[in-house]
Design a protein around this motif. Structure first.
Motif, short mmCIF file in Angstrom:
data_model
loop_
_atom_site.label_atom_id
_atom_site.label_comp_id
_atom_site.label_asym_id
_atom_site.label_seq_id
_atom_site.Cartn_x
_atom_site.Cartn_y
_atom_site.Cartn_z
N PHE A 175 0.84 -1.19 0.00
CA PHE A 175 0.00 0.00 0.00
C PHE A 175 0.87 1.24 0.00
CE2 PHE A 175 -3.52 2.65 2.03
CZ PHE A 175 -4.24 2.71 0.85
N THR A 190 -10.76 1.17 -4.57
CA THR A 190 -9.48 0.48 -4.43
C THR A 190 -9.63 -0.75 -3.53
OG1 THR A 190 -8.27 2.56 -4.68
CG2 THR A 190 -7.09 0.73 -3.65
N LEU A 211 -7.37 -3.41 -1.41
CA LEU A 211 -6.07 -3.74 -0.84
C LEU A 211 -6.13 -5.18 -0.31
CD1 LEU A 211 -3.22 -3.11 0.25
CD2 LEU A 211 -4.32 -2.10 2.27
N ASN A 266 -4.07 -8.21 1.50
CA ASN A 266 -2.90 -8.62 2.29
C ASN A 266 -3.02 -10.09 2.66
OD1 ASN A 266 -2.98 -5.42 3.54
ND2 ASN A 266 -1.02 -6.27 2.92
N TYR A 309 1.41 3.55 7.83
CA TYR A 309 0.47 2.67 7.13
C TYR A 309 -0.97 3.04 7.49
CZ TYR A 309 -1.41 -1.72 5.27
OH TYR A 309 -2.11 -2.66 4.55
N VAL A 339 -4.17 4.25 5.05
CA VAL A 339 -5.46 3.58 5.07
C VAL A 339 -6.57 4.56 5.46
CG1 VAL A 339 -6.84 1.81 6.26
CG2 VAL A 339 -4.52 1.28 5.51
N THR A 347 -9.98 5.39 3.52
CA THR A 347 -11.21 5.03 4.22
C THR A 347 -12.11 6.25 4.37
OG1 THR A 347 -10.05 3.30 5.45
CG2 THR A 347 -12.16 4.03 6.33
N LEU A 369 -11.93 2.55 -0.08
CA LEU A 369 -11.06 1.41 0.20
C LEU A 369 -11.83 0.19 0.69
CD1 LEU A 369 -8.10 0.39 0.37
CD2 LEU A 369 -8.11 1.09 2.78
N THR A 370 -11.54 -0.94 0.03
CA THR A 370 -11.94 -2.26 0.53
C THR A 370 -10.66 -3.00 0.90
OG1 THR A 370 -13.89 -2.35 -0.91
CG2 THR A 370 -13.09 -4.44 -0.01
N HIS A 371 -10.54 -3.41 2.14
CA HIS A 371 -9.32 -4.05 2.62
C HIS A 371 -9.65 -5.46 3.08
CE1 HIS A 371 -5.66 -4.01 5.58
NE2 HIS A 371 -5.45 -4.77 4.52
#
Length: 350
Positions: free
Chosen positions: A157, A287, A289, A291, A306, A310, A314, A319-321
């Motif tokens: 990221f 977006t 992300l 992990n 980090y 995020v 957010t 953002l979708t994580h």
């Protein structure tokens, strides 16, 4: 000024404005308006998408996976220029996007002139893994208006940053190491990494061992390593590439890597955290992300930095994580690739 994609494609390569030829491979229907430009990690190549590419290609997407310069089957930059990899690769990405856009517009116009059914608008998604994700993030922050689809970042990221006060020491060290490497080369010697391995298995074991020394408790499967090495190695005696999967690897012949040796040297330049945050602020597309739960540790970037990245995405509700089973190459390792692919496809469809 932008030549058509077809005129820039010779033996699956894009010719860049700086003269470097960038190799690529593709999956899916090239006429599909749903296109994905995919980029790989450091010392990897486009074979890192040999699971995701076909998976998404079978579901209506046209996936174009590139080898960054100095990697895979792409040409190398002039001696020593690999140190500017992030900036040059971002520039190459912009030009390749131009080619894709221009080619699709041309094909759409031809389709309409032939009274075929109206073509859909281009939906271009940018997807990157590791270093490719960091470059994709910087690209999206600078050229978000060219991304008509979405942004997918796998196991990264944003690039590692350094504080400004370290800049002089970083530059000094990088130049010293670059000069050592250049002075040790013979005039006729190319920039490929010079180490020779007794056989493919020895090279594969070396790569697996190297990953085990990465931060955290990372692993990589022999299958994933084999896929990556096939596009990034040659037989030492005649420079024949190993990338053709229809030809069985000879276990008795010596091999060596083809990546640019200068890609292993220290960088001359690091972005500051403020510069990366500027890129994050510039992103205005949805977006994803991804992990791995055993992937590259966030602590290498810094927990606070980090979190700030995020939080920016957010707050914009972009953002979708997801944290999925697997290590740094969860999109390629056979045990974890399917779950990763399913999550990416779901994100693209929503």
């Amino acid at each position: 000024l932008i030549m058509s994609l077809a005129s820039r494609m010779q033996k699956n390569t894009f010719s860049m404005l700086d003269g470097i030829k960038i190799a690529y491979q593709q999956w899916g229907n090239s006429a599909s308006p749903k296109k994905i430009l995919a980029s790989h990690g450091w010392l990897d190549n486009s074979n890192t998408f040999t699971y995701l590419g076909p998976y998404l290609g079978e579901r209506g997407y046209h996936v174009i996976a590139i080898d960054f310069f100095g990697h895979g089957l792409s040409e190398h930059a002039p001696k020593g220029f690999a140190a500017a990899g992030f900036q040059r690769s971002t520039s190459h990405m912009r030009y390749i996007v131009n080619l894709i856009e221009n080619d699709y517009k041309t094909n759409k116009l031809t389709s309409n002139m032939n009274n075929n059914s109206p073509s859909q608008e281009l939906e271009l998604t940018i997807m990157g893994h590791s270093m490719g994700a960091a470059i994709s993030l910087m690209y999206a922050g600078s050229f978000s208006d060219t991304i008509s689809g979405k942004l997918i970042l796998i196991e990264n990221f944003g690039q590692l940053t350094k504080s400004p006060e370290k800049s002089a020491d970083i530059l000094r060290n990088a130049i010293i190491e670059e000069h050592k490497a250049l002075s040790s080369m013979k005039p006729e010697e190319n920039t490929a990494f010079p180490k020779v391995y007794d056989n493919f298995e020895a090279a594969m074991n070396a790569r697996v061992k190297a990953v085990s020394k990465y931060p955290g408790t990372q692993t990589i499967s022999p299958e994933a390593v084999t896929a990556i090495l096939r596009r990034g190695m040659v037989y030492d005696d005649d420079n024949t590439s190993l990338f053709d999967t229809n030809i069985e690897i000879n276990p008795h012949r010596k091999v060596r890597f083809t990546h640019d040796r200068f890609a292993l040297l220290p960088s001359h330049y690091y972005s500051t955290e403020e510069q990366v945050l500027s890129a994050v602020n510039g992103i205005n597309v949805k977006t994803l992300l991804v992990n791995g739960d055993n992937g590259w540790p966030v602590s290498t970037i810094g927990e606070a930095d980090y979190k700030r990245r995020v939080d920016v995405m957010t707050s914009k509700q972009l953002l979708t994580h997801v944290i999925l089973p697997g290590s740094h190459h969860l999109h390629l390792d056979p045990i974890t690739a399917q779950v990763c692919a399913e999550n990416i496809y779901t994100f693209l469809q929503n």
